[in-house]
Design an enzyme around this catalytic site. Sequence first.
Site, PDB file in Angstrom:
ATOM      1  N   CYS A 283      -9.196  -7.279  18.503  1.00  0.00           N
ATOM      2  CA  CYS A 283      -9.550  -6.055  19.236  1.00  0.00           C
ATOM      3  C   CYS A 283      -8.342  -5.241  19.680  1.00  0.00           C
ATOM      4  O   CYS A 283      -8.430  -4.024  19.881  1.00  0.00           O
ATOM      5  CB  CYS A 283     -10.372  -6.394  20.484  1.00  0.00           C
TER       6      CYS A 283
ATOM      7  N   THR B 291       0.830  -1.212   0.000  1.00  0.00           N
ATOM      8  CA  THR B 291       0.000   0.000   0.000  1.00  0.00           C
ATOM      9  C   THR B 291       0.864   1.262   0.000  1.00  0.00           C
ATOM     10  O   THR B 291       1.951   1.290   0.575  1.00  0.00           O
ATOM     11  CB  THR B 291      -0.931   0.006   1.218  1.00  0.00           C
TER      12      THR B 291
ATOM     13  N   ASP C 252       7.012  -5.963   8.138  1.00  0.00           N
ATOM     14  CA  ASP C 252       6.265  -4.702   8.076  1.00  0.00           C
ATOM     15  C   ASP C 252       7.226  -3.530   7.844  1.00  0.00           C
ATOM     16  O   ASP C 252       7.005  -2.426   8.322  1.00  0.00           O
ATOM     17  CB  ASP C 252       5.428  -4.490   9.361  1.00  0.00           C
TER      18      ASP C 252
ATOM     19  N   HIS D  15      -7.912  -1.374  21.054  1.00  0.00           N
ATOM     20  CA  HIS D  15      -8.216  -1.298  22.485  1.00  0.00           C
ATOM     21  C   HIS D  15      -7.020  -1.691  23.348  1.00  0.00           C
ATOM     22  O   HIS D  15      -7.147  -1.738  24.572  1.00  0.00           O
ATOM     23  CB  HIS D  15      -9.431  -2.158  22.831  1.00  0.00           C
TER      24      HIS D  15
END
Length: 689
Positions: A614, A247, A312, A618
Amino acid sequence: ATGCSQPGDVGTKSVAFDARIVAADSEPQNWLSHGRTYSEQRFSPLDDIAAGNVGGLGLAWYHDLDTFRGQEGTPLVVDGVMYATTAWSKIVALNAATGERIWQFDPEVPGSAGLHACCDVVNRGAAYADGRLFFGTIDGRLIAVDAKTGTKVWSVQTTDPETSQAISGAPRVAKGKVFIGNGGADQGVRGYISAYDQSTGKLAWRFYTVPGEPGKKDGAASDEVLERLARKTWSGDRYWQIGGGGTVWDSIVYDPDFDRLYVGVGNGGPWDRGIRSNGEGDNLFIGSILALDPDTGEYIWHYQETPGDQWDFTSTQQMILADLTIDGTARQVIMHAPKNGFFYVIDRKTGKPVSAETFVPVNWAEKVDLATGRPVVYPAARYDKAGPFLASSGGWGAHNWHPMAFSPQTGLVYIPAMQVPMRYATDGSFEYRPGLLNLGVGTGGKLPEEAAAIKAMLGAFQGRLIAWDPVAQKEVWRAERDSPWNGGVLATAGGLVFEGLADGTFRAHDAKTGKELWRFEAQQAIMPGPVSYAVNGVQYVAVMVGKGGAYNLAMPGFSRPDPRIPGRIMAFKLGGTAKLPVKAKADVPPFQPSDEKFTAAQIAHGDALFNSTCGACHGAGAQSIGVLPDLRRSGALANGDVWRQIVIDGMLSDNGMASFAKYLSPADAEDIRAYVNDRARVAKGAEKP
Ligand SMILES: O=C(O)c1cc(C(=O)O)c2c(n1)C(=O)C(=O)c1cc(C(=O)O)[nH]c1-2
Ligand SMILES: [Ca+2]
């Protein structure tokens, strides 16, 4: 809608505006484009604020925003008006001398689209040309608004709204076009960059950074080169079905000297090359800089910094263009400090590296072999083959999106650098879940316990501002910081560098020596790059304040909790006397576990689900710094019905908590509650005196 059309119709007005950006030094009072000039050096020629008087710098004004999330924007300043993009992709126009609001445009991004942003609902800025502003949104639109009134001129959907493609980066303008990419490589998408006509919003061309389904043309500018160069660097039949990555989520630079666009391409997706490409191949064009023709999107050259990336290690970090004298020869170069820890000086004409040295210690590669341009990768870094690998720095980056700056006065590049370990291990049970994180690696689901072990092993999570000599390829000075994830940098002709820190201070250093000369208590973490401008002959330095972004949401154990203070823009001038309101107290509700009985199997299942589904928002281990709610402290924790209505039915979707019905069953949601409840109990127990 893909495809490439005729070379766009280049309005004469737009080309005139390009000339204005090229000549930006003749209007130092303005900050016309993302990095101020096309070279994106983030160097202001203004020098009224200087080493000798910076002690007298004070707050001129501040402006409170209506979002409490991470602020990553670099404001633009055009003829006394400041334009800033904020969290949730809003844009605001302010009087740059007073901070008074002129207008705000809210694209009304649905809260449920927050799910598509890997790394907080952030926005890094707008582009300006000919009385219009262009900016992207979390739900993938590119919007043009009138700079005088803030009314919408056009809007186009640049992404497939069904996939996790979100725009966090700033568009760039040149030659009558607007260039934009998007994020999503960590969630299983295929990367591309698009060019739209400035006046109409019509798609001019698109370039995909990685190959798609074999035998199927995209009708895009990349069709030919993907088959000629890229396809053979991929293996197996899986990559194109699960995204591939690559991307273009931050850096895009137009080079007027060569009439080219340089595009920073992101990581491979999923991260694990074993899953993505049978552990083989360079996987072009991930982890690369691409040079493209701005009119047609046609390929010119590429330089792959991280072949076959599986850490990454995006190459999306901002690029600076400069003319340097190296070994007595004048060179036109790109300077780049991507996540992988090497500082690259790259010949703009050929795309070949001139030099590459590490700016922080790295343990994934020994060096870059300049003869081949390739890194010499340590076998231990290949976790798909060699087993778990503890990297320093890892995927948080030795340098992330926080922009660096270059001062032509000192010849130094100022890098907000980091050393943050990350553990990588193949996730044998990888299952592609469109829309959610699809890393294919266990990066440490047991955080913060595991993080504590990593910390013990590697000393500390470090952050520092480095002044780097790009000719000698060595550090000249450094300012150590207490933690990583500090802000972008501004260099000025006053011999200063400005940086906001994770600890909520805004600081000025002597550009030559690194000596700290001034600091201001901003009450909240600062992430983006500051700007400098002038109105009526008075020089200002401004920066956006607001905690968030990837690291702060996901890594609570290493990030300071802050009270909920709204996002802010602060501007400073010599003799400024404005005062921030009294700092609010952190309003932390108690841990609220229920005494229901859950089974160990439920808790274990909930643990796995929480940390894969999550935790990125969070907080790992269900511990949050409070930008997003700490679920251990949620009133809903003790109420299974309300919990289900939130997680499954999307009751709080307008607030940014999307329904997870597509990904989780009601029983899954209940197991997650069991896990969070367990974490809340443990935390409450630990709190007792
Ligand atoms: O692979 C991607 O598509 C992608 C997108 C983004 C983004 O759009 O913000 C980030 C990253 N990756 C990433 O790796 C990363 O460290 C990161 C940090 C941030 C941020 O805003 O704090 N965004 C992103
Ligand atoms: Ca990424």
